[in-house]
Design a protein around this motif. Structure first.
Motif, PDB file in Angstrom:
ATOM      1  N   GLU B 146      80.191  42.669  35.185  1.00  0.00           N
ATOM      2  CA  GLU B 146      80.226  42.968  33.754  1.00  0.00           C
ATOM      3  C   GLU B 146      81.447  42.316  33.153  1.00  0.00           C
ATOM      4  OE1 GLU B 146      78.484  47.153  32.797  1.00  0.00           O
ATOM      5  OE2 GLU B 146      79.918  47.353  34.453  1.00  0.00           O
ATOM      6  N   VAL B 147      81.367  41.966  31.871  1.00  0.00           N
ATOM      7  CA  VAL B 147      82.499  41.280  31.247  1.00  0.00           C
ATOM      8  C   VAL B 147      83.617  42.285  30.963  1.00  0.00           C
ATOM      9  CG1 VAL B 147      81.041  39.511  30.197  1.00  0.00           C
ATOM     10  CG2 VAL B 147      81.630  41.554  28.878  1.00  0.00           C
ATOM     11  N   ASP B 148      84.815  41.783  30.788  1.00  0.00           N
ATOM     12  CA  ASP B 148      85.976  42.611  30.456  1.00  0.00           C
ATOM     13  C   ASP B 148      85.687  43.397  29.166  1.00  0.00           C
ATOM     14  OD1 ASP B 148      89.213  42.547  31.090  1.00  0.00           O
ATOM     15  OD2 ASP B 148      88.708  43.024  28.995  1.00  0.00           O
ATOM     16  N   ASP B 149      86.128  44.663  29.151  1.00  0.00           N
ATOM     17  CA  ASP B 149      85.913  45.533  27.984  1.00  0.00           C
ATOM     18  C   ASP B 149      86.304  44.864  26.669  1.00  0.00           C
ATOM     19  OD1 ASP B 149      84.917  47.618  29.391  1.00  0.00           O
ATOM     20  OD2 ASP B 149      86.849  48.652  29.616  1.00  0.00           O
ATOM     21  N   ARG B 150      87.347  44.023  26.731  1.00  0.00           N
ATOM     22  CA  ARG B 150      87.886  43.435  25.496  1.00  0.00           C
ATOM     23  C   ARG B 150      86.975  42.374  24.878  1.00  0.00           C
ATOM     24  NH1 ARG B 150      93.581  42.264  28.253  1.00  0.00           N
ATOM     25  NH2 ARG B 150      92.214  42.485  30.058  1.00  0.00           N
ATOM     26  N   ILE B 151      85.949  41.917  25.626  1.00  0.00           N
ATOM     27  CA  ILE B 151      85.044  40.918  25.032  1.00  0.00           C
ATOM     28  C   ILE B 151      83.577  41.379  25.027  1.00  0.00           C
ATOM     29  CG2 ILE B 151      86.509  38.880  25.350  1.00  0.00           C
ATOM     30  CD1 ILE B 151      84.905  38.252  27.921  1.00  0.00           C
ATOM     31  N   VAL B 152      83.377  42.684  25.206  1.00  0.00           N
ATOM     32  CA  VAL B 152      82.019  43.226  25.087  1.00  0.00           C
ATOM     33  C   VAL B 152      81.568  43.050  23.641  1.00  0.00           C
ATOM     34  CG1 VAL B 152      80.666  45.366  25.130  1.00  0.00           C
ATOM     35  CG2 VAL B 152      82.307  44.888  26.964  1.00  0.00           C
ATOM     36  N   THR B 153      80.444  42.345  23.428  1.00  0.00           N
ATOM     37  CA  THR B 153      80.021  41.999  22.069  1.00  0.00           C
ATOM     38  C   THR B 153      78.499  42.133  21.946  1.00  0.00           C
ATOM     39  OG1 THR B 153      81.656  40.227  22.337  1.00  0.00           O
ATOM     40  CG2 THR B 153      80.426  40.274  20.257  1.00  0.00           C
ATOM     41  N   PRO B 154      78.017  42.766  20.875  1.00  0.00           N
ATOM     42  CA  PRO B 154      76.556  42.894  20.732  1.00  0.00           C
ATOM     43  C   PRO B 154      75.880  41.541  20.517  1.00  0.00           C
ATOM     44  CG  PRO B 154      77.668  43.681  18.751  1.00  0.00           C
ATOM     45  CD  PRO B 154      78.732  43.404  19.759  1.00  0.00           C
ATOM     46  N   ARG B 155      74.575  41.519  20.748  1.00  0.00           N
ATOM     47  CA  ARG B 155      73.779  40.311  20.494  1.00  0.00           C
ATOM     48  C   ARG B 155      73.841  39.913  19.021  1.00  0.00           C
ATOM     49  NH1 ARG B 155      71.072  42.817  24.630  1.00  0.00           N
ATOM     50  NH2 ARG B 155      69.891  41.524  26.063  1.00  0.00           N
ATOM     51  N   LEU B 156      73.466  38.687  18.721  1.00  0.00           N
ATOM     52  CA  LEU B 156      73.338  38.249  17.338  1.00  0.00           C
ATOM     53  C   LEU B 156      72.253  39.080  16.657  1.00  0.00           C
ATOM     54  CD1 LEU B 156      73.212  34.381  17.937  1.00  0.00           C
ATOM     55  CD2 LEU B 156      75.138  35.646  16.953  1.00  0.00           C
ATOM     56  N   ALA B 157      72.465  39.385  15.375  1.00  0.00           N
ATOM     57  CA  ALA B 157      71.460  40.162  14.647  1.00  0.00           C
ATOM     58  C   ALA B 157      70.154  39.368  14.562  1.00  0.00           C
ATOM     59  CB  ALA B 157      71.969  40.500  13.253  1.00  0.00           C
ATOM     60  N   THR B 158      70.262  38.082  14.332  1.00  0.00           N
ATOM     61  CA  THR B 158      69.069  37.231  14.292  1.00  0.00           C
ATOM     62  C   THR B 158      69.179  36.199  15.416  1.00  0.00           C
ATOM     63  OG1 THR B 158      69.165  37.446  11.909  1.00  0.00           O
ATOM     64  CG2 THR B 158      67.649  35.785  12.779  1.00  0.00           C
ATOM     65  N   PRO B 159      68.260  36.261  16.375  1.00  0.00           N
ATOM     66  CA  PRO B 159      68.327  35.302  17.477  1.00  0.00           C
ATOM     67  C   PRO B 159      68.165  33.858  16.983  1.00  0.00           C
ATOM     68  CG  PRO B 159      66.754  37.055  17.962  1.00  0.00           C
ATOM     69  CD  PRO B 159      67.133  37.199  16.530  1.00  0.00           C
ATOM     70  N   ARG B 160      68.776  32.916  17.694  1.00  0.00           N
ATOM     71  CA  ARG B 160      68.576  31.494  17.399  1.00  0.00           C
ATOM     72  C   ARG B 160      67.214  31.066  17.919  1.00  0.00           C
ATOM     73  NH1 ARG B 160      74.081  31.319  18.941  1.00  0.00           N
ATOM     74  NH2 ARG B 160      75.351  30.485  17.244  1.00  0.00           N
ATOM     75  N   LEU B 161      66.611  30.117  17.218  1.00  0.00           N
ATOM     76  CA  LEU B 161      65.312  29.606  17.679  1.00  0.00           C
ATOM     77  C   LEU B 161      65.493  28.664  18.865  1.00  0.00           C
ATOM     78  CD1 LEU B 161      63.499  29.014  14.285  1.00  0.00           C
ATOM     79  CD2 LEU B 161      63.040  30.794  15.984  1.00  0.00           C
ATOM     80  N   ARG B 162      66.652  27.978  18.904  1.00  0.00           N
ATOM     81  CA  ARG B 162      66.901  27.043  19.996  1.00  0.00           C
ATOM     82  C   ARG B 162      68.302  27.218  20.531  1.00  0.00           C
ATOM     83  NH1 ARG B 162      64.383  21.510  19.606  1.00  0.00           N
ATOM     84  NH2 ARG B 162      62.293  21.955  18.845  1.00  0.00           N
ATOM     85  N   VAL B 163      68.380  27.628  21.773  1.00  0.00           N
ATOM     86  CA  VAL B 163      69.667  27.655  22.468  1.00  0.00           C
ATOM     87  C   VAL B 163      69.578  26.547  23.522  1.00  0.00           C
ATOM     88  CG1 VAL B 163      71.181  29.009  23.956  1.00  0.00           C
ATOM     89  CG2 VAL B 163      69.909  30.140  22.110  1.00  0.00           C
ATOM     90  N   PRO B 164      70.540  25.599  23.529  1.00  0.00           N
ATOM     91  CA  PRO B 164      70.436  24.482  24.477  1.00  0.00           C
ATOM     92  C   PRO B 164      70.537  24.940  25.932  1.00  0.00           C
ATOM     93  CG  PRO B 164      72.092  24.037  22.779  1.00  0.00           C
ATOM     94  CD  PRO B 164      71.710  25.473  22.641  1.00  0.00           C
ATOM     95  N   ALA B 165      69.907  24.184  26.807  1.00  0.00           N
ATOM     96  CA  ALA B 165      70.003  24.450  28.248  1.00  0.00           C
ATOM     97  C   ALA B 165      71.470  24.404  28.663  1.00  0.00           C
ATOM     98  CB  ALA B 165      69.202  23.415  29.023  1.00  0.00           C
ATOM     99  N   GLY B 166      71.874  25.304  29.558  1.00  0.00           N
ATOM    100  CA  GLY B 166      73.245  25.319  30.060  1.00  0.00           C
ATOM    101  C   GLY B 166      74.178  26.195  29.237  1.00  0.00           C
ATOM    102  N   SER B 167      73.687  26.746  28.125  1.00  0.00           N
ATOM    103  CA  SER B 167      74.543  27.583  27.280  1.00  0.00           C
ATOM    104  C   SER B 167      74.963  28.847  28.011  1.00  0.00           C
ATOM    105  CB  SER B 167      73.810  27.962  25.995  1.00  0.00           C
ATOM    106  OG  SER B 167      73.608  26.816  25.200  1.00  0.00           O
ATOM    107  N   VAL B 168      76.241  29.195  27.872  1.00  0.00           N
ATOM    108  CA  VAL B 168      76.783  30.407  28.492  1.00  0.00           C
ATOM    109  C   VAL B 168      76.985  31.423  27.375  1.00  0.00           C
ATOM    110  CG1 VAL B 168      78.757  31.380  29.738  1.00  0.00           C
ATOM    111  CG2 VAL B 168      77.929  29.073  30.297  1.00  0.00           C
ATOM    112  N   GLY B 169      76.422  32.615  27.550  1.00  0.00           N
ATOM    113  CA  GLY B 169      76.462  33.585  26.465  1.00  0.00           C
ATOM    114  C   GLY B 169      76.932  34.954  26.902  1.00  0.00           C
ATOM    115  N   ILE B 170      77.227  35.782  25.890  1.00  0.00           N
ATOM    116  CA  ILE B 170      77.595  37.180  26.116  1.00  0.00           C
ATOM    117  C   ILE B 170      76.645  38.059  25.305  1.00  0.00           C
ATOM    118  CG2 ILE B 170      79.366  38.944  25.619  1.00  0.00           C
ATOM    119  CD1 ILE B 170      81.494  36.930  26.335  1.00  0.00           C
ATOM    120  N   ALA B 171      76.154  39.119  25.932  1.00  0.00           N
ATOM    121  CA  ALA B 171      75.346  40.122  25.234  1.00  0.00           C
ATOM    122  C   ALA B 171      75.798  41.477  25.778  1.00  0.00           C
ATOM    123  CB  ALA B 171      73.864  39.907  25.488  1.00  0.00           C
TER     124      ALA B 171
END
Lengths: 320, 228
Positions: B146-171
């Protein structure tokens, strides 16, 4: 090695035509959906009509058919949705073996019933096997014909198989009718506690309409909202084909064969295996009702369905 | 206290074993332990298992084993789980990531959301070892926690239609990597060239549940080099 022949050239691709077989099993743990023909009954029948194995690869055609120019003499069969097929402009029958010749033009017309038409060719469509299957998985861009839907100019190949004189037909009493209203059987889902009693009653007593969002991933349905209780968000778990998920807007989504393997929407019910195939013939504006059956009855139907699939071959009748 | 293990039917050919209802390593470890016990014991009629955060979905053939028989065999295995010594994680996978800029369009807003500098977010994200909790969503997508408490972040309110391959994300508390271009709602903080899924390989997925994953910040030069 089996010889490979050029089968046809794609003159028009239709709106969504892919190579499918009976699916890619055993890889859901890696996030890979099973894919495979949406309606396995029609798919298997098409294969058997041309002397193939049930799982040989064929084409799945959606709502609008392609136009194909044959590049060799062979046998084909067309089953599933009635898309008014023609050869060189003359109407031909579905659910029976058709003899076709080099330069013949196979095309399709008006949709009369159902949603997905299957085209089997003697020997089976020749595409590389990827992870034990020839099915196209569009989102992973692998399997089938170069991991994508057919396009104009594609040359489709088939495994060469000695021609047979025998021509078969499916008895009309066994040909499914794809009425635009249907009831599918479901087993209640593992997250029933996320719904209120009222929500569950709404789900089982209402009729839901298929919307234009009806691809191989799933059917988004429209109808009365299914009420959820106060439980907090669930933790993502595995999602099987046929799962009826209810997102925050309360409108059900039936998960189909190309869906993501895990998800976080509570599942109110799971459509039985035979009814998933039937759902593959649902098109926008068709109406679906859900009827609950017990696990033991659902498994009886599943076993009967397997038996029915293995009976098809014996039920086909030789054409004079 | 050991939470009660639930066995639930999921349609006409699957059974869900639920070990709890929270994201934590202990529960996830149980899921993985049962999964490996099942594959070792070659139970009759099992077709496929799908391990997730806190449950294991088991596909079976009702012609070969009934739901009740399967439950009783699973109970036996579950009892044995505490006696078996499971090997720890063997595989550690290092993922080189270029953070921020065009590759991590949400890094700036995520940092501001937490009153952190971009460099601090990078440090927190790359300064931890993560466990692969499950592979899901799309082919080869690892859910890491799990990520460090200090960077816990909710998902985007509106998802992107295209996220490029290899993208590293937090949810929320999870971080993950998109193996293919796809729609998605995770907050994208960087990108990697590492290949997460190869349909020609066996197994096709680079990562599996239980693996340990680390992120190493890299610059533009190394990122370009990786593409060759």
């Amino acid at each position: 090695m089996t010889k490979i022949m050029k089968l046809c050239k794609v003159v028009k691709p239709g709106i969504f035509t892919t190579v499918q077989d009976l699916g890619r099993h055993g890889y859901q743990r890696y996030g890979v959906p099973t894919s495979g023909a949406m309606d396995s009954f029609a798919f298997v029948t098409a294969n058997l009509l041309v002397g193939n194995e049930p799982a040989d690869a064929g084409l799945e055609i959606t709502l609008v058919g392609p136009e194909l120019t044959l590049l060799d003499d062979t046998q084909i069969a067309i089953t599933g949705a009635n898309l008014s097929p023609t050869i060189n402009g003359c109407p031909v029958a579905q659910w029976q073996t058709l003899q076709v010749c080099k330069t013949d033009v196979l095309s399709f017309g008006r949709l009369k019933s159902g949603c997905r038409t299957y085209l089997a060719v003697r020997g089976g469509i020749a595409v590389p096997i990827v992870m034990n299957s020839r099915s196209t998985y569009i989102y992973g861009k692998f399997g089938g014909f170069q991991g994508r839907q057919l396009r104009t100019g594609d040359i489709i190949k088939a495994y060469d198989s000695p021609t047979s004189k025998s021509r078969l037909i499916m008895p009309s009493r066994l040909i499914p009718q794809y009425a635009s209203e249907l009831t599918v059987e479901v087993v209640s889902g593992p997250q029933l506690t996320y719904f209120t009693q009222l929500g569950i009653e709404t789900f089982f007593s209402s009729s839901y309409a298929a919307t234009p969002e009806f691809d191989r991933i799933g059917y988004r349905l429209d109808g009365p909202e299914i009420e959820k209780g106060n439980l907090s968000a669930m933790i993502s778990d595995a999602v099987p084909v046929g799962a009826v998920q209810v997102p925050s807007n309360g409108k059900p989504i039936v998960v189909m064969r190309d869906a993501q393997t895990t998800g976080g929407y509570p599942k109110i019910a799971i459509v039985t295996t035979p009814c998933v195939s039937r759902l593959g013939q649902v098109k926008p504006n068709d109406r679906v009702k859900f009827s609950e059956i017990s696990l033991s009855n659902a498994q009886k139907r599943l076993i009967e369905y397997g038996a029915a699939l293995s009976q098809i071959k014996r039920n086909l009748v030789e054409l004079a | 206290m050991d939470q009660e293990i639930k066995h639930l039917p999921v349609g006409d050919k699957a059974l869900l074993v639920e070990f709890g209802n929270s994201i934590n390593l202990q529960i996830n470890q149980k899921v993985r332990n049962l999964d490996s016990l099942i594959s070792q014991s070659a139970l009759e009629g099992i077709l496929e298992c799908v391990p997730t955060y806190c449950s294991l979905l088991i596909y079976y053939d009702p012609l070969r084993i009934s739901f009740d028989q399967l439950v009783s065999q699973l109970r036996d295995l579950e009892e044995r789980m505490s006696e078996v010594n499971f090997p720890g994680p063997e595989t550690v996978i290092e993922v080189p990531v270029i953070y921020g800029g065009e590759y991590g369009p949400d890094l700036d807003s995520l940092a501001r959301y937490h009153n952190l500098l971009e460099e601090e977010v990078i440090q927190l994200h790359s300064g931890k070892k993560y466990t692969v909790f499950m592979i899901g969503f799309i082919a080869g997508f690892p859910y890491l926690g799990e990520v460090d408490d200090r960077i816990v972040t909710p998902r985007l309110a509106t998802p992107r239609l295209r996220v490029p391959a290899g993208s590293v994300g937090i949810a929320d508390r999870q971080t993950g990597i998109y193996p293919f271009e796809s729609p998605g709602g995770w907050r994208i903080i960087g990108r990697t060239r590492i290949r997460l899924f190869d349909s020609g390989k066996s197994p096709p997925s680079l990562m599996k549940p239980g693996d340990i994953v680390t992120f190493r910040p890299i610059g533009e030069e190394e990122f370009e080099l990786d593409s060759k």
